[in-house]
Design a protein around this motif. Structure first.
Motif, PDB file in Angstrom:
ATOM      1  N   SER A 217       0.898  -1.178  -0.038  1.00  0.00           N
ATOM      2  CA  SER A 217       0.051   0.150   0.260  1.00  0.00           C
ATOM      3  C   SER A 217       0.904   1.402  -0.012  1.00  0.00           C
TER       4      SER A 217
ATOM      5  N   GLN B 176       4.845   7.070   6.090  1.00  0.00           N
ATOM      6  CA  GLN B 176       3.146   6.779   6.223  1.00  0.00           C
ATOM      7  C   GLN B 176       3.341   6.644   8.156  1.00  0.00           C
TER       8      GLN B 176
ATOM      9  N   ASP C 208      -6.143   7.633   3.210  1.00  0.00           N
ATOM     10  CA  ASP C 208      -7.224   7.236   1.940  1.00  0.00           C
ATOM     11  C   ASP C 208      -6.992   5.459   2.788  1.00  0.00           C
ATOM     12  N   ILE C 209      -5.168   5.191   3.125  1.00  0.00           N
ATOM     13  CA  ILE C 209      -5.429   3.575   4.023  1.00  0.00           C
ATOM     14  C   ILE C 209      -6.663   3.657   5.371  1.00  0.00           C
TER      15      ILE C 209
ATOM     16  N   ASP D  71       1.353   3.792  -1.907  1.00  0.00           N
ATOM     17  CA  ASP D  71       1.015   4.377  -2.540  1.00  0.00           C
ATOM     18  C   ASP D  71      -0.310   5.092  -2.407  1.00  0.00           C
ATOM     19  N   LYS D  72      -0.715   4.771  -1.246  1.00  0.00           N
ATOM     20  CA  LYS D  72      -2.046   5.267  -0.684  1.00  0.00           C
ATOM     21  C   LYS D  72      -1.148   6.326   0.496  1.00  0.00           C
ATOM     22  N   SER D  73      -2.574   7.006   0.387  1.00  0.00           N
ATOM     23  CA  SER D  73      -1.625   8.401   1.526  1.00  0.00           C
ATOM     24  C   SER D  73      -2.046   7.405   2.535  1.00  0.00           C
TER      25      SER D  73
ATOM     26  N   SER E 158     -10.198   3.423   4.137  1.00  0.00           N
ATOM     27  CA  SER E 158     -11.186   1.739   3.525  1.00  0.00           C
ATOM     28  C   SER E 158     -10.641   1.339   4.762  1.00  0.00           C
TER      29      SER E 158
END
Length: 146
Positions: free
Chosen positions: A22, A69, A29-30, A24-26, A33
């Motif tokens: 993951s 992150q 966003d994580i 590429d996810k901010s 989700s």
């Protein structure tokens, strides 16, 4: 092919118990989700895994964060020493959903909740938001340095 090293130019083997990447996810966003429970919480463990828990602290969802992150999670706050080298992407799926006790948040008693509420109300009266509080420091320690 004879003479060719077994691991040369082959596709890297992916561990089956590792989570999907993951990177590429901010962080927001994580978080959006992840599975949630209305009475539960989410917390970042010292292993670099962001978990959502129900009220009894059963893991509902878990995502291993990369170092960037993890720093984003602590934006503006001191990063705990153990998280400076953590990489949650290296934690197995089994360990993400069966964390050590140190990676499971405490269940607050009614007394704990009342104490936190009183503290937050006192801080609000002084014009201090929780975003400016320093974790691990008592109010008296912060005031004595001012």
């Amino acid at each position: 092919m004879a003479g060719k090293p077994a691991n040369s130019m082959t596709t890297p083997q992916v561990a089956t118990d590792q989570q999907p990447v993951s990177d590429d996810k901010s962080l927001s966003d994580i978080r959006r989700s992840m599975k949630r429970d209305g009475q539960g919480i989410s917390a970042l463990g010292l292993d670099g895994v962001l978990r959502s828990f129900d009220a009894e602290r059963n893991v509902l969802d878990a995502v291993g964060l990369n170092p960037a992150q993890i720093r984003e999670y602590y934006d503006g706050l001191p990063l705990p020493e153990r998280l400076r080298t953590a990489d949650g992407r290296n934690v197995s799926r089994w360990d993400m959903f069966h964390p050590d006790a140190e990676n499971v948040p405490k269940i607050f008693t009614e007394e704990d909740k009342a104490r936190m509420l009183a503290h937050n109300e006192e801080m609000a009266k002084r014009g201090v938001s929780c975003a400016t509080c320093v974790p691990g420091k008592s109010v008296d320690e912060r005031e004595s340095k001012a």
